[in-house]
Design a protein around this motif. Sequence first.
Motif, mmCIF file in Angstrom:
data_model
loop_
_atom_site.group_PDB
_atom_site.id
_atom_site.type_symbol
_atom_site.label_atom_id
_atom_site.label_comp_id
_atom_site.label_asym_id
_atom_site.label_seq_id
_atom_site.Cartn_x
_atom_site.Cartn_y
_atom_site.Cartn_z
ATOM 1 N N ASP A 88 35.533 42.859 43.142
ATOM 2 C CA ASP A 88 36.486 43.446 41.448
ATOM 3 C C ASP A 88 35.893 45.273 41.408
ATOM 4 O O ASP A 88 34.862 45.711 40.867
ATOM 5 C CB ASP A 88 36.083 43.108 40.125
ATOM 6 C CG ASP A 88 37.142 41.790 40.846
ATOM 7 O OD1 ASP A 88 37.902 41.608 41.749
ATOM 8 O OD2 ASP A 88 36.968 40.933 39.866
ATOM 9 N N GLU A 102 39.559 43.784 53.203
ATOM 10 C CA GLU A 102 38.842 44.041 52.058
ATOM 11 C C GLU A 102 37.361 44.874 51.418
ATOM 12 O O GLU A 102 36.205 43.784 52.253
ATOM 13 C CB GLU A 102 38.410 43.050 50.794
ATOM 14 C CG GLU A 102 38.313 42.230 49.602
ATOM 15 C CD GLU A 102 38.546 41.297 48.875
ATOM 16 O OE1 GLU A 102 39.715 40.897 48.462
ATOM 17 O OE2 GLU A 102 37.579 40.802 48.423
ATOM 18 N N VAL A 104 44.817 41.350 43.402
ATOM 19 C CA VAL A 104 44.411 39.830 42.824
ATOM 20 C C VAL A 104 43.960 40.368 42.175
ATOM 21 O O VAL A 104 43.961 38.667 41.882
ATOM 22 C CB VAL A 104 42.827 40.653 43.958
ATOM 23 C CG1 VAL A 104 42.193 39.181 43.471
ATOM 24 C CG2 VAL A 104 42.957 39.763 45.474
ATOM 25 N N ARG A 105 44.131 40.657 41.081
ATOM 26 C CA ARG A 105 43.655 40.434 40.181
ATOM 27 C C ARG A 105 44.950 41.956 38.781
ATOM 28 O O ARG A 105 44.069 42.111 38.271
ATOM 29 C CB ARG A 105 42.647 40.635 39.108
ATOM 30 C CG ARG A 105 41.761 39.395 40.350
ATOM 31 C CD ARG A 105 40.069 39.485 39.718
ATOM 32 N NE ARG A 105 40.026 39.688 37.689
ATOM 33 C CZ ARG A 105 38.774 39.373 37.387
ATOM 34 N NH1 ARG A 105 38.270 39.778 38.195
ATOM 35 N NH2 ARG A 105 38.835 38.904 36.244
#
Length: 642
Positions: A342, A338, A310-311
């Motif tokens: 984060d 998921e 995702v990042r």
Amino acid sequence: MKTVLTSCTSIALVLTGLLTTIPGMAEWSSDPTARTPVVKVEHLQYWTRLVKVDDGFITLWQDKRRDNTHVDVYAQKFTLDGQMLWPENGRVIAAGPAGSLTLPFQLDTSLVHDGNGGALISWNDASDPVYFQAFASRVAPDGGVSWGNPGETIQSSDTAIPLLASETRGINRMPSVWNMAADSEGGAFVPLTTGIGRLDSSGRVRTNWFEDPTDQQSPAGFGFVPFVDSAQRDGVYAVWPQGSLYFVDKVVARKLIDPEARWPLSKDTFTDAWGQLSLYDPDYSINVCRLTAVPDDDGGFIAVWTDDRVRSETAHFRVYAQRVDADGNALWQQGGIEVSADVMTYTCYWWSRLSAVADGEGGVAIAWNDQQDSQRLQRIAADGSKRWGADGVLLDTDNGIYTNLTTHGLVQTRDGDYVVLYYHEGETKLVTQKLSGGRGMPLWGEGKVVYEGCVYPYLGGDDAAMVADGKGGAVVTFVGCDQDVYAHRIDDSGAGTFSVNPGLNDAWYDPETSGQGFFITVFPDLGTVSLAWFTYDTELPPPDAVAYLGDPGHRWLTAVGPIEGSGAVMDIELTSGGIFDAATEITRTDPPGSDGTLTLTFSSCNSGTIEYDIPSINRQGIVPIQRVATDNVVICEALSSD
């Protein structure tokens, strides 16, 4: 007569003194700053491992006691009561160079039970980064180390098996984040970077080595889950990130079955049931930081890992999970569900940890940490849904800039609950907390302290390990900052626990919001708690609002939920359509739970908290509560002590 009594007394005193000095007679230390020592010698002991066996526990560690110039492997066995059973300061397992061990460094240990009170141990005879040759041996219940013919002498009379997937010695390595997997016959499956094999209970290699043509050498982790199939054949699931270092192309798995058709006359060849199965195949390379796998209790497995899909441009990862059945079908969302938001890991630094354990119902419980913030847990049901709320259970936080929370283990206890082990660097405490299996409610108050002091973080190794004790608690081994190994048992009783009982039935409130409050009723036979919350609307009603009875701003909410240890998680129910003292059709919350939840937690007979989450008004918060009057505290305390 006096002389006889004096003599008897003297003998008793002498016997008492002897009993207190005999090695192995010690019990668990009650001092949280000085737990029961496993080994106290010069120089560094590190990377402790731990396994439960039939009559106790076996712990393993790497040891530099030989003038700090050698790394040897030592083990100790102890009982549930904390009595050490093998030689003081441990039994040497491997010390080189000697016999077939050509180098002074014995590294990257692995430990599994042998099903008979002993354990199977592996390690690498190593000279980083040039030479890594894996060996394996068996330590018997009495501490004897021998895996006889066809073993090779490693020191004095001890023997071990060289693990030779490749005949070229020095390239057969088992990385430190990998581990053997015990089979059902006292042997084990062994994963090497050069292949996968199976050992029998005598240390003979009973299968041809399976060499996967792809790379299995990522340090992120290696899931290795043994099983017995419907034909009673042993096999193993292997799960790994395929790529180089932490940069991987995909997460893959294989199912290897030993056909058990030729052995012991000749070696069998693994059946590769599916070929290589892709669990997550992104369009570009990603970072995978941690990976593990557990059985799904229905013949398949569940893989859990962290990646940065995702990042990828930042240091933020998330936790993902995928369930695969015995036929190779992925049962959850493509690419994995998921699990977390984060998790800032700073490119896989060692203190970012992940632990998982099967829940016995086709799902998995998972614990992880964000070294900048929190210790979290989540339970995923067999269908892939989240059992412990959308964001999981936030167990603890550390707001220090230069201190971390580090996950060290997660186990399921005999009663179906879970114990998590983590190190709170800011408070220099190694802590356990027990959570209820149903809703993830903390059951041990603010947690039970394993050790008040510094835990030694040697190069990101396993500085603490935990297994269930078979009694509802857990046993932990750890390395203190004095560089010695200690052990402690956390039982499921005593200080730090509080259980809901009918003595809590009363009116409760927060003194800061007097005029509002709660009626709480415990129904022990039903195993439920009922709560009514009398409060007000989120804004004052307009001056021209009309109410014929009471204030227009009056509101009440009701909730019911199952008792879990020190509290309950309850679905809020709102009703409407009623008229005072009249039979009318009432509208209730539909579907149940859609108006939010209340989490009730008691820390004592006169204190607790109510955590609320009400999506319809976008409000979340925590209300500290105490009794309006303390008359019933004595009843609660009496019931709590029973």
